[in-house]
Design an enzyme around this catalytic site. Structure first.
Site, PDB file in Angstrom:
ATOM      1  CD  GLU A 161      -2.921  -1.219   2.242  1.00 52.84           C
ATOM      2  OE1 GLU A 161      -3.157  -0.214   2.926  1.00 52.84           O
ATOM      3  OE2 GLU A 161      -3.390  -2.341   2.484  1.00 52.84           O
ATOM      4  CB  CYS A 272      -0.868  -8.587   4.836  1.00 53.25           C
ATOM      5  SG  CYS A 272      -2.350  -8.341   3.868  1.00 53.25           S
ATOM      6  CE  LYS A 275      -4.518 -11.177   5.730  1.00 54.06           C
ATOM      7  NZ  LYS A 275      -4.152 -12.150   4.707  1.00 54.06           N
ATOM      8  CE  LYS A 335       3.715   1.481   3.084  1.00 51.81           C
ATOM      9  NZ  LYS A 335       3.910   0.476   1.998  1.00 51.81           N
ATOM     10  NE  ARG A 447       6.119   4.290  11.719  1.00 55.86           N
ATOM     11  CZ  ARG A 447       5.774   3.159  11.123  1.00 55.86           C
ATOM     12  NH1 ARG A 447       6.636   2.468  10.432  1.00 55.86           N
ATOM     13  NH2 ARG A 447       4.557   2.688  11.259  1.00 55.86           N
TER      14      ARG A 447
HETATM   15  P1  NAD Z   1     -10.316  -5.657   1.637  1.00 64.34           P
HETATM   16  O1  NAD Z   1     -10.987  -5.992   2.894  1.00 64.34           O
HETATM   17  O2  NAD Z   1      -9.884  -4.249   1.375  1.00 64.34           O
HETATM   18  O3  NAD Z   1     -11.251  -6.075   0.396  1.00 64.34           O
HETATM   19  C1  NAD Z   1     -11.954  -7.275   0.318  1.00 64.34           C
HETATM   20  C2  NAD Z   1     -13.334  -6.997  -0.297  1.00 64.34           C
HETATM   21  O4  NAD Z   1     -13.962  -8.237  -0.588  1.00 64.34           O
HETATM   22  C3  NAD Z   1     -14.285  -6.222   0.604  1.00 64.34           C
HETATM   23  O5  NAD Z   1     -14.680  -5.017  -0.042  1.00 64.34           O
HETATM   24  C4  NAD Z   1     -15.478  -7.180   0.817  1.00 64.34           C
HETATM   25  O6  NAD Z   1     -16.723  -6.517   0.866  1.00 64.34           O
HETATM   26  C5  NAD Z   1     -15.379  -8.052  -0.417  1.00 64.34           C
HETATM   27  N1  NAD Z   1     -16.033  -9.360  -0.291  1.00 64.34           N
HETATM   28  C6  NAD Z   1     -15.903 -10.262   0.724  1.00 64.34           C
HETATM   29  N2  NAD Z   1     -16.628 -11.370   0.442  1.00 64.34           N
HETATM   30  C7  NAD Z   1     -17.242 -11.163  -0.742  1.00 64.34           C
HETATM   31  C8  NAD Z   1     -18.102 -11.940  -1.561  1.00 64.34           C
HETATM   32  N3  NAD Z   1     -18.470 -13.181  -1.195  1.00 64.34           N
HETATM   33  N4  NAD Z   1     -18.542 -11.395  -2.717  1.00 64.34           N
HETATM   34  C9  NAD Z   1     -18.166 -10.156  -3.088  1.00 64.34           C
HETATM   35  N5  NAD Z   1     -17.339  -9.383  -2.375  1.00 64.34           N
HETATM   36  C10 NAD Z   1     -16.866  -9.874  -1.216  1.00 64.34           C
HETATM   37  O7  NAD Z   1      -9.060  -6.637   1.514  1.00 64.34           O
HETATM   38  P2  NAD Z   1      -7.696  -6.396   0.728  1.00 64.34           P
HETATM   39  O8  NAD Z   1      -6.773  -5.578   1.545  1.00 64.34           O
HETATM   40  O9  NAD Z   1      -8.003  -5.985  -0.670  1.00 64.34           O
HETATM   41  O10 NAD Z   1      -7.107  -7.877   0.728  1.00 64.34           O
HETATM   42  C11 NAD Z   1      -7.692  -8.885  -0.052  1.00 64.34           C
HETATM   43  C12 NAD Z   1      -6.765 -10.089  -0.055  1.00 64.34           C
HETATM   44  O11 NAD Z   1      -5.514  -9.732  -0.663  1.00 64.34           O
HETATM   45  C13 NAD Z   1      -6.413 -10.622   1.331  1.00 64.34           C
HETATM   46  O12 NAD Z   1      -6.304 -12.010   1.257  1.00 64.34           O
HETATM   47  C14 NAD Z   1      -5.042 -10.019   1.608  1.00 64.34           C
HETATM   48  O13 NAD Z   1      -4.281 -10.826   2.467  1.00 64.34           O
HETATM   49  C15 NAD Z   1      -4.428  -9.997   0.222  1.00 64.34           C
HETATM   50  N6  NAD Z   1      -3.406  -8.950   0.018  1.00 64.34           N
HETATM   51  C16 NAD Z   1      -3.591  -7.693   0.505  1.00 64.34           C
HETATM   52  C17 NAD Z   1      -2.647  -6.696   0.242  1.00 64.34           C
HETATM   53  C18 NAD Z   1      -2.815  -5.288   0.759  1.00 64.34           C
HETATM   54  O14 NAD Z   1      -1.892  -4.498   0.619  1.00 64.34           O
HETATM   55  N7  NAD Z   1      -3.936  -4.910   1.343  1.00 64.34           N
HETATM   56  C19 NAD Z   1      -1.542  -6.999  -0.547  1.00 64.34           C
HETATM   57  C20 NAD Z   1      -1.389  -8.302  -1.046  1.00 64.34           C
HETATM   58  C21 NAD Z   1      -2.340  -9.269  -0.766  1.00 64.34           C
HETATM   59  C1  UGA Z   2       3.317  -5.742   2.628  1.00 62.99           C
HETATM   60  C2  UGA Z   2       4.366  -6.245   1.630  1.00 62.99           C
HETATM   61  O1  UGA Z   2       5.411  -5.264   1.509  1.00 62.99           O
HETATM   62  C3  UGA Z   2       3.735  -6.496   0.271  1.00 62.99           C
HETATM   63  O2  UGA Z   2       4.709  -7.049  -0.626  1.00 62.99           O
HETATM   64  C4  UGA Z   2       2.572  -7.466   0.425  1.00 62.99           C
HETATM   65  O3  UGA Z   2       1.928  -7.651  -0.821  1.00 62.99           O
HETATM   66  C5  UGA Z   2       1.572  -6.893   1.430  1.00 62.99           C
HETATM   67  O4  UGA Z   2       2.242  -6.664   2.695  1.00 62.99           O
HETATM   68  C6  UGA Z   2       0.433  -7.821   1.719  1.00 62.99           C
HETATM   69  O5  UGA Z   2       0.515  -9.012   1.495  1.00 62.99           O
HETATM   70  O6  UGA Z   2      -0.518  -7.266   2.229  1.00 62.99           O
HETATM   71  P1  UGA Z   2       2.184  -3.401   3.147  1.00 62.99           P
HETATM   72  O7  UGA Z   2       1.756  -4.067   4.407  1.00 62.99           O
HETATM   73  O8  UGA Z   2       1.173  -2.695   2.341  1.00 62.99           O
HETATM   74  O9  UGA Z   2       2.866  -4.473   2.171  1.00 62.99           O
HETATM   75  O10 UGA Z   2       3.329  -2.338   3.481  1.00 62.99           O
HETATM   76  P2  UGA Z   2       4.886  -2.467   3.830  1.00 62.99           P
HETATM   77  O11 UGA Z   2       5.605  -1.426   3.092  1.00 62.99           O
HETATM   78  O12 UGA Z   2       5.391  -3.841   3.686  1.00 62.99           O
HETATM   79  O13 UGA Z   2       4.920  -2.056   5.374  1.00 62.99           O
HETATM   80  C7  UGA Z   2       4.392  -2.898   6.379  1.00 62.99           C
HETATM   81  C8  UGA Z   2       4.724  -2.346   7.735  1.00 62.99           C
HETATM   82  O14 UGA Z   2       6.126  -2.464   8.013  1.00 62.99           O
HETATM   83  C9  UGA Z   2       4.399  -0.859   7.898  1.00 62.99           C
HETATM   84  O15 UGA Z   2       3.867  -0.618   9.170  1.00 62.99           O
HETATM   85  C10 UGA Z   2       5.745  -0.192   7.749  1.00 62.99           C
HETATM   86  O16 UGA Z   2       5.822   1.053   8.358  1.00 62.99           O
HETATM   87  C11 UGA Z   2       6.643  -1.201   8.427  1.00 62.99           C
HETATM   88  N1  UGA Z   2       8.064  -1.123   8.003  1.00 62.99           N
HETATM   89  C12 UGA Z   2       8.413  -1.326   6.712  1.00 62.99           C
HETATM   90  C13 UGA Z   2       9.039  -0.867   8.969  1.00 62.99           C
HETATM   91  O17 UGA Z   2       8.734  -0.686  10.160  1.00 62.99           O
HETATM   92  N2  UGA Z   2      10.353  -0.806   8.574  1.00 62.99           N
HETATM   93  C14 UGA Z   2      10.734  -1.008   7.277  1.00 62.99           C
HETATM   94  O18 UGA Z   2      11.955  -0.947   6.987  1.00 62.99           O
HETATM   95  C15 UGA Z   2       9.734  -1.270   6.325  1.00 62.99           C
END
Ligand code: NAD
Ligand code: UGA
Length: 469
Positions: A161, A272, A275, A335, A447
């Site tokens: 993000e 993430c 989790k 972040k 930070r």
């Molecule tokens: P999120 O909660 O922002 O979005 C998930 C969406 O799915 C919600 O809007 C919810 O309403 C919808 N949803 C749930 N069940 C549904 C259904 N049955 N039909 C239609 N819509 C439905 O979650 P996210 O942050 O986008 O993460 C999604 C997945 O991707 C997770 O498994 C997470 O671990 C993974 N992921 C997240 C990130 C990240 O940076 N947030 C990065 C990589 C991977």
């Molecule tokens: C992280 C991974 O970087 C992505 O590759 C992955 O797809 C994602 O999780 C996911 O599966 O959700 P994100 O959580 O969005 O991405 O952000 P990061 O940049 O990884 O930061 C995670 C946390 O670590 C933040 O709180 C950040 O401030 C902290 N961080 C990061 C530190 O404290 N020190 C660092 O050097 C880097």
């Protein structure tokens, strides 16, 4: 025209599909969600998530080949490729509670796909899931009596993000896992062709399904482990007079180690890392690998330790109590460059300070008051957590004010805590902040964004993570 439908319009589904639509004008992409509010926002000028560059991509494609809809069944029925990008949070009850991934949303999406489909489809796991999830999904999808076939692929997402659009436009790699059968490989090729519109071929990795599922969990575990490693070292630096920024710089110069993800902090947050490590721990335990599970658990324990250590430092520095004192909190998002507060260390730090009866004034450029109040009032699931992570009483929450200005937050404060590394915190007029604070004026930089020496010259008592006091 190939039709893609993505179930889940969240932080992953929205940006990922917007970039696919941008780069593949010949493909129709529809993002569907059960949340009417979310879809309405995606169709408005106020997108539901803040992500640099996202507005421009959505503006260019929305209505052309990118659509957002709540008509989940219609678009699933019409699609050739279905991405499933629903949330997969930690289970809070039942078997594996506190560790295992909750696949309820995924499972209900799979049943719905099985119900409404009338033609062969490729179903792509975009959500992060436990290894072997594809096997369970296959059972749900392919045990139908309609004579149609579903090919399941794993295509985990690695975007972070705050940099999601850049990460999607220039990914380090795209990973596609599929069955080693002719149908499986045909599906892999079909998905590869989508990414090949803009991702160089040598960055598209093909693997078996289980390797792809596991690689995602392991990548996050490695990243989080680096942060816990440097955070553990930060405690040692404080005890010895070494400076963690200098240690990390020297260590990171080794090309085998590399300079990224070595910033000591108040702790990692985000939806993430914790989790996914818990999920990994649970998988290890389920496979009888207790030592491996314990190894990864330690990454989370150090993260909890670091958040606690920060709170303890604030309280002990301020004469062992913050009761009745005003603490300004700068930054609440997990972040910079995001408004996301899921699992942000700021929640734990604020709860810790409120636990010692402080009054808190919070400023974050992207997080609303509503969100902050909700986060601080909410119960969080407890996993070997120390006392201060319990939910707060309504009176405690009344002790929280949210402002739209850093100077106002710090006005009359006894101490300032920097909890998110927003660039604007580097540019603040700290003399002005100091002049309007109670004396002695404390600043706790979680930070390492400010220059401690400059602040000491102004008159602040400064604590920066892992740096000499
Ligand atoms: P999120 O909660 O922002 O979005 C998930 C969406 O799915 C919600 O809007 C919810 O309403 C919808 N949803 C749930 N069940 C549904 C259904 N049955 N039909 C239609 N819509 C439905 O979650 P996210 O942050 O986008 O993460 C999604 C997945 O991707 C997770 O498994 C997470 O671990 C993974 N992921 C997240 C990130 C990240 O940076 N947030 C990065 C990589 C991977
Ligand atoms: C992280 C991974 O970087 C992505 O590759 C992955 O797809 C994602 O999780 C996911 O599966 O959700 P994100 O959580 O969005 O991405 O952000 P990061 O940049 O990884 O930061 C995670 C946390 O670590 C933040 O709180 C950040 O401030 C902290 N961080 C990061 C530190 O404290 N020190 C660092 O050097 C880097």
């Amino acid at each position: 025209m190939v039709k893609i439908c993505c179930i889940g319009a969240g932080y992953v589904g929205g940006p990922t599909m917007a970039v696919i639509a941008l780069k593949c004008p010949s493909i129709e992409v529809v993002v569907v969600d059960i949340s009417v509010n979310r879809i309405n926002s995606w169709n408005s000028d106020q997108l539901p998530i803040y992500e640099p560059g996202l507005d421009d991509v959505v503006k260019e494609c929305r209505g052309r080949n990118l659509f957002f809809s709540t008509d989940v069944e219609k678009h699933v029925y019409e699609a050739d490729i279905i991405f499933v990008s629903v949330n997969t949070p930690t289970k809070t009850r039942g078997l594996g509670a506190g560790k295992a991934a909750d696949l309820t949303y995924w499972e209900s999406a799979a049943w719905m796909i099985a119900d409404v489909s009338k033609s062969d489809k490729i179903v792509v796991e975009k959500s992060t899931v436990p290894v072997k999830t594809a096997e369970a999904i296959e059972k749900i999808l392919n045990h139908n009596s309609k004579g149609i076939h579903f090919s399941i692929l794993s295509n985990p997402e690695f975007l972070a993000e705050g940099t999601a659009i850049q990460d999607l436009l220039k990914p380090d790699r795209v990973l596609i896992g599929g069955r080693e059968t002719p149908e499986g490989q045909k599906a892999v090729q079909a998905l590869k062709e989508v990414y090949a519109h803009w991702v160089p071929e040598d960055r598209i990795i093909i693997s078996n399904l289980w390797s792809a599922e596991l690689a995602k969990l392991v990548a996050n575990a490695f990243l989080a482990q680096r942060i816990s490693s440097v955070n553990a070292v930060s405690a040692l630096c404080e005890a010895t007079g070494a400076d963690v920024t200098e240690v990390a710089y020297s260590v990171g110069k080794d090309s085998r180690i590399g300079p990224k993800f070595l910033n000591a902090s108040v702790g990692f947050g985000g939806s993430c890392f914790q989790k996914d490590i818990l999920n990994l721990v649970y998988i290890c335990e389920s496979n009888g690998l207790a030592e491996v599970a314990n190894y990864w658990k330690q990454v989370i324990k150090i993260n909890d330790y670091q958040k606690n250590r920060f709170v303890n430092r604030v309280v002990s520095s301020m004469f062992n109590t913050v009761s009745g004192k005003k603490i300004a909190v700068l930054g609440f998002a997990f972040k910079k460059d995001t408004g996301d507060t899921r699992e942000t260390p700021a929640i734990d730090v604020c709860k810790g300070l409120l636990g010692d009866n402080a009054t808190i004034s919070i400023y974050d450029p992207r997080v609303t008051e509503d969100q902050i109040q909700r986060d601080l009032a909410m119960n969080k699931f407890d996993w070997d957590h120390p006392i201060h992570l319990q939910s707060l009483s309504p009176t405690s929450v009344k002790k929280v004010r949210v402002t739209w200005d850093a100077y106002e937050a710090a006005n009359g404060a006894h101490g300032v805590c920097i909890l998110t590394e927003w660039d604007e915190f580097k540019q603040l007029d700290y003399q002005r902040i100091y002049d309007n604070m109670q004396k002695p004026a404390f600043i706790f930089d979680g930070r390492n964004v400010i220059d401690p020496e400059k602040l000491r010259e102004i008159g602040f008592i400064v604590y920066s993570i892992g740096r000499p006091l």
